[in-house]
Design an enzyme around this catalytic site. Structure first.
Site, PDB file in Angstrom:
ATOM      1  N   GLY A  30      -1.570  -5.051   4.516  1.00  0.00           N
ATOM      2  CA  GLY A  30      -1.228  -5.248   3.112  1.00  0.00           C
ATOM      3  C   GLY A  30       0.248  -5.425   2.808  1.00  0.00           C
ATOM      4  O   GLY A  30       0.623  -6.163   1.909  1.00  0.00           O
ATOM      5  N   GLU A  56       5.012   0.248   1.945  1.00  0.00           N
ATOM      6  CA  GLU A  56       3.587   0.182   1.630  1.00  0.00           C
ATOM      7  C   GLU A  56       3.341  -0.798   0.491  1.00  0.00           C
ATOM      8  O   GLU A  56       4.183  -0.960  -0.390  1.00  0.00           O
ATOM      9  CB  GLU A  56       3.085   1.571   1.194  1.00  0.00           C
ATOM     10  CG  GLU A  56       2.297   2.323   2.250  1.00  0.00           C
ATOM     11  CD  GLU A  56       0.884   1.785   2.475  1.00  0.00           C
ATOM     12  OE1 GLU A  56       0.592   0.626   2.139  1.00  0.00           O
ATOM     13  OE2 GLU A  56       0.073   2.549   3.006  1.00  0.00           O
ATOM     14  N   ASP A  57       2.174  -1.428   0.508  1.00  0.00           N
ATOM     15  CA  ASP A  57       1.808  -2.308  -0.591  1.00  0.00           C
ATOM     16  C   ASP A  57       1.453  -1.501  -1.835  1.00  0.00           C
ATOM     17  O   ASP A  57       1.925  -1.765  -2.923  1.00  0.00           O
ATOM     18  CB  ASP A  57       0.652  -3.239  -0.184  1.00  0.00           C
ATOM     19  CG  ASP A  57      -0.522  -2.503   0.466  1.00  0.00           C
ATOM     20  OD1 ASP A  57      -0.465  -1.265   0.648  1.00  0.00           O
ATOM     21  OD2 ASP A  57      -1.507  -3.182   0.797  1.00  0.00           O
ATOM     22  N   ASP A  87      -2.512   4.701  -3.633  1.00  0.00           N
ATOM     23  CA  ASP A  87      -3.652   4.960  -4.507  1.00  0.00           C
ATOM     24  C   ASP A  87      -3.910   6.470  -4.470  1.00  0.00           C
ATOM     25  O   ASP A  87      -3.227   7.224  -5.151  1.00  0.00           O
ATOM     26  CB  ASP A  87      -4.816   4.113  -3.978  1.00  0.00           C
ATOM     27  CG  ASP A  87      -6.065   4.173  -4.819  1.00  0.00           C
ATOM     28  OD1 ASP A  87      -5.960   4.434  -6.024  1.00  0.00           O
ATOM     29  OD2 ASP A  87      -7.169   3.949  -4.290  1.00  0.00           O
ATOM     30  N   LYS A 143      -0.494   3.563  -8.102  1.00  0.00           N
ATOM     31  CA  LYS A 143      -1.624   3.863  -8.993  1.00  0.00           C
ATOM     32  C   LYS A 143      -1.671   5.376  -9.169  1.00  0.00           C
ATOM     33  O   LYS A 143      -2.530   6.074  -8.614  1.00  0.00           O
ATOM     34  CB  LYS A 143      -2.911   3.428  -8.271  1.00  0.00           C
ATOM     35  CG  LYS A 143      -3.676   2.298  -8.910  1.00  0.00           C
ATOM     36  CD  LYS A 143      -5.020   2.166  -8.213  1.00  0.00           C
ATOM     37  CE  LYS A 143      -5.307   0.735  -7.830  1.00  0.00           C
ATOM     38  NZ  LYS A 143      -6.608   0.617  -7.122  1.00  0.00           N
ATOM     39  N   PHE A 181      -8.686  -2.349  -9.490  1.00  0.00           N
ATOM     40  CA  PHE A 181      -8.563  -2.853  -8.126  1.00  0.00           C
ATOM     41  C   PHE A 181      -7.859  -4.202  -8.168  1.00  0.00           C
ATOM     42  O   PHE A 181      -8.311  -5.133  -8.813  1.00  0.00           O
ATOM     43  CB  PHE A 181      -9.929  -2.970  -7.451  1.00  0.00           C
ATOM     44  CG  PHE A 181      -9.801  -3.169  -5.970  1.00  0.00           C
ATOM     45  CD1 PHE A 181      -9.543  -2.084  -5.133  1.00  0.00           C
ATOM     46  CD2 PHE A 181      -9.894  -4.435  -5.409  1.00  0.00           C
ATOM     47  CE1 PHE A 181      -9.391  -2.261  -3.776  1.00  0.00           C
ATOM     48  CE2 PHE A 181      -9.742  -4.618  -4.045  1.00  0.00           C
ATOM     49  CZ  PHE A 181      -9.492  -3.532  -3.223  1.00  0.00           C
ATOM     50  N   VAL A 182      -6.719  -4.276  -7.488  1.00  0.00           N
ATOM     51  CA  VAL A 182      -5.897  -5.482  -7.556  1.00  0.00           C
ATOM     52  C   VAL A 182      -5.847  -6.204  -6.203  1.00  0.00           C
ATOM     53  O   VAL A 182      -6.033  -5.584  -5.150  1.00  0.00           O
ATOM     54  CB  VAL A 182      -4.457  -5.150  -8.013  1.00  0.00           C
ATOM     55  CG1 VAL A 182      -4.461  -4.653  -9.447  1.00  0.00           C
ATOM     56  CG2 VAL A 182      -3.795  -4.122  -7.100  1.00  0.00           C
ATOM     57  N   ASP A 197      -5.721  -7.131  -0.407  1.00  0.00           N
ATOM     58  CA  ASP A 197      -6.967  -7.879  -0.189  1.00  0.00           C
ATOM     59  C   ASP A 197      -8.172  -7.231  -0.834  1.00  0.00           C
ATOM     60  O   ASP A 197      -8.174  -6.047  -1.171  1.00  0.00           O
ATOM     61  CB  ASP A 197      -7.250  -7.958   1.314  1.00  0.00           C
ATOM     62  CG  ASP A 197      -7.686  -6.598   1.883  1.00  0.00           C
ATOM     63  OD1 ASP A 197      -6.924  -5.622   1.712  1.00  0.00           O
ATOM     64  OD2 ASP A 197      -8.786  -6.517   2.446  1.00  0.00           O
ATOM     65  N   ARG A 210      -5.190 -12.256  -0.002  1.00  0.00           N
ATOM     66  CA  ARG A 210      -3.842 -11.774   0.327  1.00  0.00           C
ATOM     67  C   ARG A 210      -2.777 -12.823   0.026  1.00  0.00           C
ATOM     68  O   ARG A 210      -1.628 -12.496  -0.246  1.00  0.00           O
ATOM     69  CB  ARG A 210      -3.745 -11.422   1.819  1.00  0.00           C
ATOM     70  CG  ARG A 210      -4.584 -10.240   2.256  1.00  0.00           C
ATOM     71  CD  ARG A 210      -4.191  -9.841   3.674  1.00  0.00           C
ATOM     72  NE  ARG A 210      -5.183  -9.014   4.341  1.00  0.00           N
ATOM     73  CZ  ARG A 210      -5.253  -7.678   4.222  1.00  0.00           C
ATOM     74  NH1 ARG A 210      -4.417  -7.032   3.453  1.00  0.00           N
ATOM     75  NH2 ARG A 210      -6.176  -7.001   4.877  1.00  0.00           N
TER      76      ARG A 210
HETATM   77  P1  IMP Z   1      -4.791   5.444  -0.420  1.00  0.00           P
HETATM   78  O1  IMP Z   1      -4.944   6.136   0.907  1.00  0.00           O
HETATM   79  O2  IMP Z   1      -5.933   5.744  -1.334  1.00  0.00           O
HETATM   80  O3  IMP Z   1      -3.457   5.708  -1.082  1.00  0.00           O
HETATM   81  O4  IMP Z   1      -4.947   3.907  -0.151  1.00  0.00           O
HETATM   82  C1  IMP Z   1      -3.929   3.152   0.317  1.00  0.00           C
HETATM   83  C2  IMP Z   1      -4.431   1.831   0.862  1.00  0.00           C
HETATM   84  O5  IMP Z   1      -5.659   1.407   0.270  1.00  0.00           O
HETATM   85  C3  IMP Z   1      -3.433   0.756   0.522  1.00  0.00           C
HETATM   86  O6  IMP Z   1      -2.433   0.653   1.517  1.00  0.00           O
HETATM   87  C4  IMP Z   1      -4.311  -0.471   0.413  1.00  0.00           C
HETATM   88  O7  IMP Z   1      -4.462  -1.061   1.684  1.00  0.00           O
HETATM   89  C5  IMP Z   1      -5.633   0.048  -0.070  1.00  0.00           C
HETATM   90  N1  IMP Z   1      -5.780  -0.102  -1.553  1.00  0.00           N
HETATM   91  C6  IMP Z   1      -5.706   0.865  -2.484  1.00  0.00           C
HETATM   92  N2  IMP Z   1      -5.873   0.376  -3.731  1.00  0.00           N
HETATM   93  C7  IMP Z   1      -6.028  -0.954  -3.577  1.00  0.00           C
HETATM   94  C8  IMP Z   1      -6.217  -2.040  -4.519  1.00  0.00           C
HETATM   95  O8  IMP Z   1      -6.256  -1.902  -5.753  1.00  0.00           O
HETATM   96  N3  IMP Z   1      -6.333  -3.274  -3.963  1.00  0.00           N
HETATM   97  C9  IMP Z   1      -6.278  -3.510  -2.615  1.00  0.00           C
HETATM   98  N4  IMP Z   1      -6.088  -2.529  -1.710  1.00  0.00           N
HETATM   99  C10 IMP Z   1      -5.975  -1.258  -2.189  1.00  0.00           C
HETATM  100 MG    MG Z   2      -2.115  -0.762   2.966  1.00  0.00          MG
END
Ligand code: IMP
Ligand code: MG
Length: 179
Positions: free
Chosen positions: A43, A98-99, A102, A130, A151-152, A158, A164
């Site tokens: 990402g 990081e992209d 969440d 987020k 969800f983006v 992706d 992407r």
């Molecule tokens: P986390 O562990 O929940 O913080 O998730 C982080 C990873 O989930 C990110 O690095 C993304 O790869 C993926 N992710 C979380 N939210 C989104 C979204 O809205 N769109 C696409 N990928 C997401």
């Molecule tokens: Mg990621």
């Protein structure tokens, strides 16, 4: 591809301006430190490639891949390293790129794993935050945009490994989510 997008959340111009702003801050904060920027695959690749060109200092780059959602849209909380770093980070100033953050579960795992390798410092630069979905408390040192719980896709992010390559951040039409 673009017919699948419900609406644009962050335009290409807004992304460009923010990346330049973050690059200017990093240039100032890391001048003389020769940091290693670690991009989270896949990402963060587009953000990373623009960000490093906005940093006018000596730096190195590396990438790490951790398991994320598969084809779903929600975090499982189960994280594994799929591809480790190529470089030794002991004594280095590390910046994780990081992209999106969440739940923060992926990042908190990454910080724990990289901290054990004794870097000189470890900070985080996330394009999207987020915040309302946060479960793990992770300190974001550099953040691009706060976004709502939607969800983006695009600019590296992706859905099922697609979208992407969109040059902006958009929200998919809800009827496109499978499962
Ligand atoms: P986390 O562990 O929940 O913080 O998730 C982080 C990873 O989930 C990110 O690095 C993304 O790869 C993926 N992710 C979380 N939210 C989104 C979204 O809205 N769109 C696409 N990928 C997401
Ligand atoms: Mg990621």
């Amino acid at each position: 591809m673009e017919a699948d997008i419900d609406h644009v959340l962050i335009t290409e111009e807004q992304l460009g301006a923010k990346v330049r702003e973050l690059g200017a801050r990093l240039t100032e904060d890391y001048d003389g430190k020769v940091p290693i920027l670690i991009g989270a695959l896949n990402g963060a690749t587009l953000f990373m490639s623009d960000l490093v060109r906005a940093c006018r200092i000596l730096l190195s780059i590396d990438f790490i891949a951790v398991s994320s959602y598969g084809s779903g849209t929600r975090s499982s909380g189960v994280v594994r390293i799929l591809k480790d770093l190529d470089r030794n980070i002991e004594g280095r100033h590390v910046l994780i790129v990081e992209d999106i953050v969440d739940t923060g579960l992926t990042l908190s795992y990454l910080i724990e794993s990289l901290s054990a390798r004794q870097p000189a410092s470890i900070k985080i630069c996330a394009l999207l935050d987020k915040a309302e979905r946060r479960v793990a408390n992770v300190p974001l040192d550099y953040t691009g945009f706060q976004i709502p719980d939607e969800f983006v896709v695009g600019y590296g992010l992706d859905y099922d490994d697609l979208y992407r390559n969109l040059p902006y951040i958009g929200v998919l039409k809800p009827e496109l989510y499978r499962g």
